[in-house]
Design an enzyme around this catalytic site. Structure first.
Site, PDB file in Angstrom:
ATOM      1  N   SER A 132       4.066  -1.188  -7.895  1.00 63.68           N
ATOM      2  CA  SER A 132       3.901  -0.330  -6.981  1.00 63.68           C
ATOM      3  C   SER A 132       3.967   0.947  -8.216  1.00 63.68           C
ATOM      4  O   SER A 132       5.092   1.158  -8.835  1.00 63.68           O
ATOM      5  CB  SER A 132       4.852  -0.352  -5.888  1.00 63.68           C
ATOM      6  OG  SER A 132       4.730  -1.316  -5.291  1.00 63.68           O
ATOM      7  N   SER A 164      12.780  -3.163  -7.544  1.00 62.45           N
ATOM      8  CA  SER A 164      13.733  -3.585  -7.139  1.00 62.45           C
ATOM      9  C   SER A 164      14.786  -4.419  -8.432  1.00 62.45           C
ATOM     10  O   SER A 164      14.018  -4.928  -9.085  1.00 62.45           O
ATOM     11  CB  SER A 164      13.775  -4.806  -6.158  1.00 62.45           C
ATOM     12  OG  SER A 164      12.978  -4.374  -5.123  1.00 62.45           O
ATOM     13  N   GLU A 247       5.362 -14.755  -4.123  1.00 62.66           N
ATOM     14  CA  GLU A 247       6.282 -14.031  -3.498  1.00 62.66           C
ATOM     15  C   GLU A 247       6.338 -14.169  -2.071  1.00 62.66           C
ATOM     16  O   GLU A 247       7.532 -14.345  -1.261  1.00 62.66           O
ATOM     17  CB  GLU A 247       6.144 -12.445  -3.906  1.00 62.66           C
ATOM     18  CG  GLU A 247       7.125 -11.425  -3.149  1.00 62.66           C
ATOM     19  CD  GLU A 247       6.803 -10.059  -3.582  1.00 62.66           C
ATOM     20  OE1 GLU A 247       5.354  -9.861  -3.850  1.00 62.66           O
ATOM     21  OE2 GLU A 247       7.671  -9.180  -3.716  1.00 62.66           O
ATOM     22  N   GLU A 375       0.449  -4.651   8.240  1.00 68.12           N
ATOM     23  CA  GLU A 375      -0.981  -4.043   8.206  1.00 68.12           C
ATOM     24  C   GLU A 375      -1.876  -4.810   7.047  1.00 68.12           C
ATOM     25  O   GLU A 375      -2.897  -5.411   7.507  1.00 68.12           O
ATOM     26  CB  GLU A 375      -1.229  -2.684   8.301  1.00 68.12           C
ATOM     27  CG  GLU A 375      -0.738  -1.694   9.311  1.00 68.12           C
ATOM     28  CD  GLU A 375       0.595  -1.426   9.282  1.00 68.12           C
ATOM     29  OE1 GLU A 375       1.206  -1.568   8.094  1.00 68.12           O
ATOM     30  OE2 GLU A 375       1.421  -1.031  10.061  1.00 68.12           O
TER      31      GLU A 375
HETATM   32  C1  LIG Z   1      12.754  -3.182   0.002  1.00 68.89           C
HETATM   33  C2  LIG Z   1      11.670  -2.923  -0.916  1.00 68.89           C
HETATM   34  C3  LIG Z   1      11.331  -3.452  -2.203  1.00 68.89           C
HETATM   35  C4  LIG Z   1      10.457  -3.343  -2.974  1.00 68.89           C
HETATM   36  N1  LIG Z   1      10.525  -3.798  -4.035  1.00 68.89           N
HETATM   37  C5  LIG Z   1       9.306  -3.839  -4.826  1.00 68.89           C
HETATM   38  C6  LIG Z   1       9.034  -3.993  -6.402  1.00 68.89           C
HETATM   39  O1  LIG Z   1      10.208  -4.741  -6.914  1.00 68.89           O
HETATM   40  N2  LIG Z   1       8.257  -3.858  -7.201  1.00 68.89           N
HETATM   41  C7  LIG Z   1       7.177  -3.227  -6.591  1.00 68.89           C
HETATM   42  O2  LIG Z   1       6.169  -3.221  -7.518  1.00 68.89           O
HETATM   43  N3  LIG Z   1       7.127  -2.779  -5.509  1.00 68.89           N
HETATM   44  C8  LIG Z   1       8.173  -2.963  -4.679  1.00 68.89           C
HETATM   45  N4  LIG Z   1       8.254  -2.352  -3.214  1.00 68.89           N
HETATM   46  C9  LIG Z   1       6.884  -1.928  -2.945  1.00 68.89           C
HETATM   47  C10 LIG Z   1       6.229  -2.465  -1.952  1.00 68.89           C
HETATM   48  O3  LIG Z   1       5.615  -3.465  -2.396  1.00 68.89           O
HETATM   49  C11 LIG Z   1       5.218  -1.274  -1.384  1.00 68.89           C
HETATM   50  O4  LIG Z   1       5.979  -0.310  -0.724  1.00 68.89           O
HETATM   51  C12 LIG Z   1       4.223  -1.737  -0.380  1.00 68.89           C
HETATM   52  O5  LIG Z   1       3.207  -2.641  -1.049  1.00 68.89           O
HETATM   53  C13 LIG Z   1       3.388  -0.599   0.546  1.00 68.89           C
HETATM   54  O6  LIG Z   1       3.000   0.240  -0.490  1.00 68.89           O
HETATM   55  P1  LIG Z   1       3.392   1.923  -0.455  1.00 68.89           P
HETATM   56  O7  LIG Z   1       4.845   2.119  -0.092  1.00 68.89           O
HETATM   57  O8  LIG Z   1       2.774   2.727  -1.297  1.00 68.89           O
HETATM   58  O9  LIG Z   1       2.603   2.176   1.351  1.00 68.89           O
HETATM   59  P2  LIG Z   1       0.921   2.589   1.255  1.00 68.89           P
HETATM   60  O10 LIG Z   1       0.134   1.662   0.653  1.00 68.89           O
HETATM   61  O11 LIG Z   1       0.874   4.107   1.030  1.00 68.89           O
HETATM   62  O12 LIG Z   1       0.903   2.423   2.905  1.00 68.89           O
HETATM   63  C14 LIG Z   1       1.323   3.398   3.799  1.00 68.89           C
HETATM   64  C15 LIG Z   1       0.826   2.937   5.397  1.00 68.89           C
HETATM   65  O13 LIG Z   1      -0.347   2.708   5.467  1.00 68.89           O
HETATM   66  C16 LIG Z   1      -0.798   1.433   5.761  1.00 68.89           C
HETATM   67  N5  LIG Z   1      -2.098   1.076   5.118  1.00 68.89           N
HETATM   68  C17 LIG Z   1      -2.428   1.096   3.612  1.00 68.89           C
HETATM   69  N6  LIG Z   1      -3.642   0.531   3.393  1.00 68.89           N
HETATM   70  C18 LIG Z   1      -4.041  -0.047   4.628  1.00 68.89           C
HETATM   71  C19 LIG Z   1      -5.128  -0.692   5.002  1.00 68.89           C
HETATM   72  N7  LIG Z   1      -6.130  -1.073   3.968  1.00 68.89           N
HETATM   73  N8  LIG Z   1      -5.418  -1.158   6.133  1.00 68.89           N
HETATM   74  C20 LIG Z   1      -4.555  -0.855   7.129  1.00 68.89           C
HETATM   75  N9  LIG Z   1      -3.436  -0.156   6.837  1.00 68.89           N
HETATM   76  C21 LIG Z   1      -3.248   0.350   5.639  1.00 68.89           C
HETATM   77  C22 LIG Z   1       0.437   0.537   5.453  1.00 68.89           C
HETATM   78  O14 LIG Z   1       0.362  -0.704   5.919  1.00 68.89           O
HETATM   79  C23 LIG Z   1       1.674   1.656   5.621  1.00 68.89           C
HETATM   80  O15 LIG Z   1       1.669   1.620   6.983  1.00 68.89           O
HETATM   81  C24 LIG Z   1       9.333  -2.616  -2.511  1.00 68.89           C
HETATM   82  C25 LIG Z   1       9.165  -2.072  -1.254  1.00 68.89           C
HETATM   83  C26 LIG Z   1      10.612  -2.287  -0.299  1.00 68.89           C
HETATM   84  C27 LIG Z   1      10.469  -1.388   0.923  1.00 68.89           C
END
Ligand SMILES: Cc1cc2nc3c(=O)[nH]c(=O)nc-3n(C[C@H](O)[C@H](O)[C@H](O)COP(=O)(O)OP(=O)(O)OC[C@H]3O[C@@H](n4cnc5c(N)ncnc54)[C@H](O)[C@@H]3O)c2cc1C
Length: 392
Positions: A132, A164, A247, A375
């Site tokens: 991410s 993480s 995962e 989503e």
């Molecule tokens: C506890 C925790 C641990 C994590 N650990 C890791 C890790 O070790 N390594 C790593 O790389 N990442 C990690 N992550 C990140 C995680 O993979 C991302 O937070 C997740 O993929 C969502 O991306 P974003 O936060 O950028 O949200 P965004 O992608 O910006 O999404 C924002 C909102 O828009 C919605 N949305 C986005 N696209 C669409 C679509 N096409 N259709 C409908 N709705 C949509 C999403 O569902 C969300 O509600 C972690 C996250 C958490 C909370």
């Protein structure tokens, strides 16, 4: 789907239970803690994984030639279940065991397998997953962290977020962009990056629970030898998909046991705690909420068995793993919401059950974001399980 364990699976369970009874320490309650407490907790978890490794139980389903036991996925599920049942701590190197290791086994060179797999199993080298970015989460293929070739190295520049365990990891499974000219899923490469390389900067992020489990990671002209490519240059999307499917599909059975224990504790507490009109368990709305959580837990248990059956028949987890992830994250979140509602002010007291109800409620918020948001999982289920047309 055959849910009756075979005699050798029963023997496996008995042998494991005996070992756990003799060796497993009790899990410590998760809480926001001081730096020193956190270091102590990490030490404790490392020692536990080392013990599991020395006992011959780490990476069970990995092939024997790479230090595993060549166990079936059913035996791996029994392991997860028994670990949860006896209340033992989790494996600290969860990303190494469940994602980095299996992907290195699938796509790595023999040299990479020899170098990286043993310390993943023993917990000596902990791994994190650098996918991410601030502008590439759900749509991880839009990632912008760049790697440019310079002789026999790549020079990496960019930023990852929500990584993480990065603050105590030795290695990172890092996705970088090596070609920006084609479609976004092409031109991504997966690198195995030494977290001690000059130019890697890790900044912990504090969560709503007060803990700092994930991080921002910055790459400032980090040199990564080309021998550290996992798979082929520009073909990292294949590695990413393998990692993400592992995962999402991996931990259903153990999780069910843990959730069920929380649920049973909650039911017991509602019998003991006084509400506005007598015991909390006599309140009709609370009873409905508890019944709903019970139903959802049963659906989760059956979904986990279905995912397990698919993996044991076909060898790899499929998009159905997304159903499982969606199911457990939303079930857990609703159950913790029900717990807060039922236990009222008690749930917010640090002295009541060590503050676990409030802590778990806050922690559960992240479960529908990490490893794919609800989503995104619904999109995958619609398109790849149900075969519906793509959404716009
Ligand atoms: C506890 C925790 C641990 C994590 N650990 C890791 C890790 O070790 N390594 C790593 O790389 N990442 C990690 N992550 C990140 C995680 O993979 C991302 O937070 C997740 O993929 C969502 O991306 P974003 O936060 O950028 O949200 P965004 O992608 O910006 O999404 C924002 C909102 O828009 C919605 N949305 C986005 N696209 C669409 C679509 N096409 N259709 C409908 N709705 C949509 C999403 O569902 C969300 O509600 C972690 C996250 C958490 C909370």
């Amino acid at each position: 789907m055959n849910l009756n364990p075979a005699p050798d699976e029963e023997r496996f369970r008995d042998e494991l239970r005996t070992w756990l009874t003799a060796n497993a320490p009790a899990a410590r309650a998760a809480k926001a803690a001081s730096e020193e407490d956190n270091r102590d907790q990490i030490r404790h978890l490392r020692e536990w994984q080392r013990k599991v490794y020395d006992g011959g139980w780490a990476g069970l389903s990995w092939p024997k030639e790479y230090g595993g036991r060549g166990a079936s996925v059913i035996e791996q599920a029994i392991f997860n279940e028994e670990l949860a049942r006896c209340g033992a701590p989790p494996m600290i190197n969860v990303i190494g065991l469940a994602m980095a290791g299996p992907t290195i086994i699938a796509l790595g060179t023999e040299e990479q397998k020899k170098r990286y797999l043993p310390p993943i199993l023993s917990g000596e080298e902990i791994w994190c997953q650098g996918f991410s970015e601030p502008n590439a989460g759900s749509d991880v293929a839009s990632l912008g962290t760049k790697a440019t070739r310079d002789g026999d190295c790549f020079i990496v520049n960019g930023q990852k977020i929500w990584t993480s365990y990065a603050h105590y990891s030795s290695w990172c499974l890092l996705l970088v962009r090596t070609d920006s000219t084609g479609p976004k899923h092409k031109g991504i490469t997966c690198l195995l990056v030494d977290m001690k390389s000059p130019g890697v900067i890790v900044r912990p992020l504090k969560q709503i629970t007060g803990e700092a489990g994930f991080n921002e990671v910055f790459f400032d002209n980090v040199r990564v030898p080309v021998s550290q490519i996992l798979g082929e240059v520009d073909e990292g999307w294949k590695a990413a998909i393998t990692i993400l499917m592992n995962e999402r599909a991996n931990s259903g059975t153990g999780m069910y046991v843990t959730f069920r224990r929380i649920f049973d504790d909650l039911v017991q507490r509602t019998r003991e705690v006084a509400g506005r009109h007598g015991r909390v368990c006599d309140d009709p709305l609370t009873r409905q909420d508890l019944a709903q959580s019970y139903i959802e837990l049963e659906i989760f248990r059956l979904s986990a068995n279905r995912a397990l059956t698919r993996i044991s028949k076909q060898g790899t987890p499929g998009p159905e793993g997304s159903i499982l992830k969606l199911c457990y994250s939303e079930t857990y979140q609703r159950m913790m919401q029900n717990a807060m509602q039922a236990l009222g002010p008690y749930a917010q007291l640090a002295e009541f059950d060590g503050g676990k109800w409030g802590h778990n409620y806050l922690r559960a918020r992240s479960s529908t974001i990490a490893a794919g948001t609800s989503e995104i999982l619904r999109n995958i289920i619609a398109e790849r399980v149900l075969g519906l047309p793509k959404s716009y």
